[in-house]
Design a protein around this motif. Structure first.
Motif, mmCIF file in Angstrom:
data_model
loop_
_atom_site.group_PDB
_atom_site.id
_atom_site.type_symbol
_atom_site.label_atom_id
_atom_site.label_comp_id
_atom_site.label_asym_id
_atom_site.label_seq_id
_atom_site.Cartn_x
_atom_site.Cartn_y
_atom_site.Cartn_z
ATOM 1 N N LEU A 139 11.841 -30.582 -7.111
ATOM 2 C CA LEU A 139 13.161 -30.120 -7.541
ATOM 3 C C LEU A 139 13.978 -29.591 -6.367
ATOM 4 C CD1 LEU A 139 14.215 -28.237 -10.636
ATOM 5 C CD2 LEU A 139 14.566 -27.104 -8.452
ATOM 6 N N LYS A 140 13.353 -28.818 -5.493
ATOM 7 C CA LYS A 140 14.107 -28.174 -4.410
ATOM 8 C C LYS A 140 14.666 -29.179 -3.407
ATOM 9 C CE LYS A 140 10.465 -26.836 -1.171
ATOM 10 N NZ LYS A 140 9.768 -25.712 -0.570
ATOM 11 N N LYS A 141 14.143 -30.400 -3.380
ATOM 12 C CA LYS A 141 14.679 -31.425 -2.475
ATOM 13 C C LYS A 141 16.113 -31.789 -2.833
ATOM 14 C CE LYS A 141 11.751 -34.883 -2.424
ATOM 15 N NZ LYS A 141 10.707 -35.895 -2.265
ATOM 16 N N ALA A 142 16.539 -31.506 -4.069
ATOM 17 C CA ALA A 142 17.895 -31.840 -4.507
ATOM 18 C C ALA A 142 18.936 -30.838 -4.029
ATOM 19 C CB ALA A 142 17.936 -31.919 -6.031
ATOM 20 N N PHE A 143 18.528 -29.620 -3.721
ATOM 21 C CA PHE A 143 19.472 -28.522 -3.516
ATOM 22 C C PHE A 143 19.604 -28.092 -2.064
ATOM 23 C CE2 PHE A 143 18.299 -28.213 -7.923
ATOM 24 C CZ PHE A 143 19.463 -27.805 -8.557
ATOM 25 N N HIS A 144 20.819 -27.705 -1.703
ATOM 26 C CA HIS A 144 21.048 -26.998 -0.447
ATOM 27 C C HIS A 144 20.469 -25.595 -0.629
ATOM 28 C CE1 HIS A 144 23.226 -24.680 2.596
ATOM 29 N NE2 HIS A 144 23.272 -25.824 3.272
ATOM 30 N N GLU A 145 19.980 -24.998 0.423
ATOM 31 C CA GLU A 145 19.327 -23.684 0.306
ATOM 32 C C GLU A 145 20.259 -22.599 -0.235
ATOM 33 O OE1 GLU A 145 19.845 -22.141 4.911
ATOM 34 O OE2 GLU A 145 18.033 -23.222 4.349
ATOM 35 N N ASN A 146 21.558 -22.752 -0.049
ATOM 36 C CA ASN A 146 22.515 -21.760 -0.547
ATOM 37 C C ASN A 146 23.219 -22.194 -1.830
ATOM 38 O OD1 ASN A 146 22.047 -19.978 1.627
ATOM 39 N ND2 ASN A 146 23.395 -21.185 2.921
ATOM 40 N N ALA A 147 22.687 -23.188 -2.492
ATOM 41 C CA ALA A 147 23.312 -23.692 -3.722
ATOM 42 C C ALA A 147 23.385 -22.594 -4.781
ATOM 43 C CB ALA A 147 22.525 -24.876 -4.268
ATOM 44 N N THR A 148 24.473 -22.610 -5.523
ATOM 45 C CA THR A 148 24.655 -21.625 -6.588
ATOM 46 C C THR A 148 24.535 -22.294 -7.948
ATOM 47 O OG1 THR A 148 27.052 -21.942 -6.603
ATOM 48 C CG2 THR A 148 26.175 -20.157 -5.217
ATOM 49 N N MET A 149 24.204 -21.474 -8.920
ATOM 50 C CA MET A 149 24.203 -21.905 -10.318
ATOM 51 C C MET A 149 25.037 -20.873 -11.068
ATOM 52 S SD MET A 149 21.060 -23.063 -12.728
ATOM 53 C CE MET A 149 20.299 -21.483 -12.967
ATOM 54 N N LYS A 150 26.031 -21.374 -11.790
ATOM 55 C CA LYS A 150 26.946 -20.492 -12.514
ATOM 56 C C LYS A 150 26.895 -20.881 -13.982
ATOM 57 C CE LYS A 150 29.665 -20.473 -8.364
ATOM 58 N NZ LYS A 150 30.891 -20.791 -7.685
ATOM 59 N N PHE A 151 26.857 -19.869 -14.836
ATOM 60 C CA PHE A 151 26.741 -20.158 -16.262
ATOM 61 C C PHE A 151 27.178 -18.956 -17.080
ATOM 62 C CE2 PHE A 151 22.776 -18.631 -14.544
ATOM 63 C CZ PHE A 151 22.291 -17.712 -15.471
ATOM 64 N N ILE A 152 27.330 -19.188 -18.368
ATOM 65 C CA ILE A 152 27.659 -18.136 -19.310
ATOM 66 C C ILE A 152 26.389 -17.800 -20.078
ATOM 67 C CG2 ILE A 152 29.060 -17.470 -21.308
ATOM 68 C CD1 ILE A 152 30.698 -17.919 -18.727
ATOM 69 N N ALA A 153 26.000 -16.551 -20.038
ATOM 70 C CA ALA A 153 24.833 -16.057 -20.785
ATOM 71 C C ALA A 153 25.339 -15.108 -21.863
ATOM 72 C CB ALA A 153 23.856 -15.368 -19.844
ATOM 73 N N GLY A 154 24.432 -14.531 -22.631
ATOM 74 C CA GLY A 154 24.813 -13.629 -23.706
ATOM 75 C C GLY A 154 25.754 -12.522 -23.283
ATOM 76 N N ASP A 155 25.582 -12.028 -22.058
ATOM 77 C CA ASP A 155 26.421 -10.915 -21.587
ATOM 78 C C ASP A 155 27.578 -11.370 -20.696
ATOM 79 O OD1 ASP A 155 24.723 -11.712 -19.566
ATOM 80 O OD2 ASP A 155 24.217 -9.686 -18.916
ATOM 81 N N GLY A 156 27.860 -12.670 -20.667
ATOM 82 C CA GLY A 156 29.016 -13.150 -19.914
ATOM 83 C C GLY A 156 28.663 -14.022 -18.725
ATOM 84 N N TYR A 157 29.564 -14.048 -17.755
ATOM 85 C CA TYR A 157 29.448 -14.897 -16.570
ATOM 86 C C TYR A 157 28.313 -14.449 -15.664
ATOM 87 C CZ TYR A 157 30.733 -16.954 -12.063
ATOM 88 O OH TYR A 157 30.721 -17.634 -10.869
ATOM 89 N N ARG A 158 27.543 -15.429 -15.179
ATOM 90 C CA ARG A 158 26.465 -15.135 -14.224
ATOM 91 C C ARG A 158 26.518 -16.133 -13.095
ATOM 92 N NH1 ARG A 158 21.219 -13.544 -17.210
ATOM 93 N NH2 ARG A 158 21.220 -11.611 -16.044
ATOM 94 N N GLU A 159 26.124 -15.677 -11.932
ATOM 95 C CA GLU A 159 26.047 -16.527 -10.743
ATOM 96 C C GLU A 159 24.781 -16.155 -9.985
ATOM 97 O OE1 GLU A 159 28.590 -17.332 -6.669
ATOM 98 O OE2 GLU A 159 29.666 -16.773 -8.487
ATOM 99 N N VAL A 160 23.946 -17.166 -9.697
ATOM 100 C CA VAL A 160 22.670 -16.923 -9.022
ATOM 101 C C VAL A 160 22.438 -18.011 -7.975
ATOM 102 C CG1 VAL A 160 21.628 -15.799 -11.038
ATOM 103 C CG2 VAL A 160 21.352 -18.260 -10.731
ATOM 104 N N ASN A 161 21.540 -17.733 -7.058
ATOM 105 C CA ASN A 161 21.067 -18.769 -6.144
ATOM 106 C C ASN A 161 20.209 -19.723 -6.967
ATOM 107 O OD1 ASN A 161 18.686 -19.861 -4.395
ATOM 108 N ND2 ASN A 161 20.345 -19.438 -2.951
ATOM 109 N N ALA A 162 20.538 -20.996 -6.930
ATOM 110 C CA ALA A 162 19.849 -21.973 -7.774
ATOM 111 C C ALA A 162 18.354 -22.051 -7.475
ATOM 112 C CB ALA A 162 20.492 -23.351 -7.619
ATOM 113 N N LEU A 163 17.986 -22.102 -6.203
ATOM 114 C CA LEU A 163 16.568 -22.234 -5.858
ATOM 115 C C LEU A 163 15.773 -20.991 -6.250
ATOM 116 C CD1 LEU A 163 16.745 -24.167 -2.483
ATOM 117 C CD2 LEU A 163 15.997 -25.020 -4.719
#
Length: 138
Positions: free
Chosen positions: A46-70
């Motif tokens: 899986l990690k071969k697909a991502f740049h090391e600083n790739a982000t993942m952004k999504f809406i969770a129960g408590d609102g907007y979240r942003e995390v390092n994807a890896l």
């Protein structure tokens, strides 16, 4: 002379088309690392697909979240049996060194729609950001 110019023009168009097909194939391979790695619980794939600083952004129960994807996937993917899901690449759009891919991951009672943004970095396509939606209305 006209024949020579026509032949040159056709060759240039052919090369441009081949480069686009090649980029789309490379992008499909990149996002397949993500899809297959997730299906097989294989973080190294899986990690071969991502740049090391790739982000993942999504809406969770408590609102907007942003995390390092890896970092997110490293916590969530544990060795184990293959997941029971169907994956597909819905579309790929590419222009120069930027691209977007829409993916679908189907489970028995819900599915994810992933939107992956990719950049061609040092000749390699890498996911630099991901947003997704979990659809339970299936």
């Amino acid at each position: 002379m006209k024949t020579l110019l026509l032949a040159f023009g056709i060759s240039l168009i052919s090369l441009t088309t081949m480069a686009q097909v090649s980029d789309k194939e490379q992008i499909a391979e990149t996002v397949s690392y993500y899809l297959d790695g997730g299906t097989n619980n294989d973080f190294d794939m899986l990690k071969k697909a991502f740049h090391e600083n790739a982000t993942m952004k999504f809406i969770a129960g408590d609102g907007y979240r942003e995390v390092n994807a890896l970092a997110f996937f490293k916590k969530g993917i544990k060795p184990g049996p293959k997941q029971n899901r169907k994956t597909s690449i819905v579309s790929i759009d590419v222009m120069g060194t930027a691209a977007a891919a829409k993916l679908k991951i189907e489970y028995s009672n819900f599915h994810f729609i992933d939107y992956m943004n990719l950049l061609k970095i040092d000749g390699e396509w890498k996911v630099v950001s991901k947003i997704f939606y979990r659809d339970t209305d299936i």
